[in-house]
Design an enzyme around this catalytic site. Sequence first.
Site, PDB file in Angstrom:
ATOM      1  N   VAL A 277       0.828  -1.206   0.000  1.00  0.00           N
ATOM      2  CA  VAL A 277       0.000   0.000   0.000  1.00  0.00           C
ATOM      3  C   VAL A 277       0.864   1.258   0.000  1.00  0.00           C
ATOM      4  O   VAL A 277       0.548   2.238  -0.674  1.00  0.00           O
ATOM      5  CB  VAL A 277      -0.970  -0.001   1.212  1.00  0.00           C
ATOM      6  CG1 VAL A 277      -1.763   1.297   1.281  1.00  0.00           C
ATOM      7  CG2 VAL A 277      -1.914  -1.195   1.139  1.00  0.00           C
ATOM      8  N   CYS A 278       1.968   1.239   0.736  1.00  0.00           N
ATOM      9  CA  CYS A 278       2.817   2.424   0.908  1.00  0.00           C
ATOM     10  C   CYS A 278       3.257   3.062  -0.419  1.00  0.00           C
ATOM     11  O   CYS A 278       3.141   4.284  -0.576  1.00  0.00           O
ATOM     12  CB  CYS A 278       4.026   2.098   1.772  1.00  0.00           C
ATOM     13  SG  CYS A 278       3.573   1.506   3.427  1.00  0.00           S
TER      14      CYS A 278
END
Length: 187
Positions: free
Chosen positions: A46-47
């Site tokens: 996700v980052c």
Amino acid sequence: MPLLGTMIKPFKACSYKSGKFVTVTDAEISGRWAVFFFYPADFTYVCPTELEDLADNFDEFCRLGIDIFSVSTDTVYSHKVWHDISPAIAKVQFHMLADQGHIISSNFDVLRPGEGIADRGTFVVDPDGIIRIIEITSDGVGRSASELLRKIQAAQYVAANPGEVCPAKWEDGDETITPAPELVGRI
């Protein structure tokens, strides 16, 4: 969170930015709006989508006079390699702070006890160093740069226009509200 409305605490950290390792301190953000964008770790799932979204909107943040500081407990060397090999992270032009000593993550109360990584937290700091917006999301939920921009524009508007407030979904140019007793129960 007790941090809302408080002054940020002092810090000093190494950052990866524009191909260089540079030192950043809390004093350097004085007089400017800033976003501290904490994320768990480099090379995750996700980052990079979140940092890419910030990078895709970087010009708009700059137009509003906002400095962005992404923060993880990874090293600046990890940030550099990630920047060099990831197409998403290669777009990043803002500071990527390395918080190996967990000072910044602890100061903003997002360090996961016993894990050594930060929660997914966003903090908007005004030019006086006061935290005006806090958003913490669970690990699997990515954040939106456009929603962050909208919130910052509202915070900047309220700061520049004492006595006015911005209603839900307020966009730049929309009507605001001037709180008064006669409005109670009429909104």
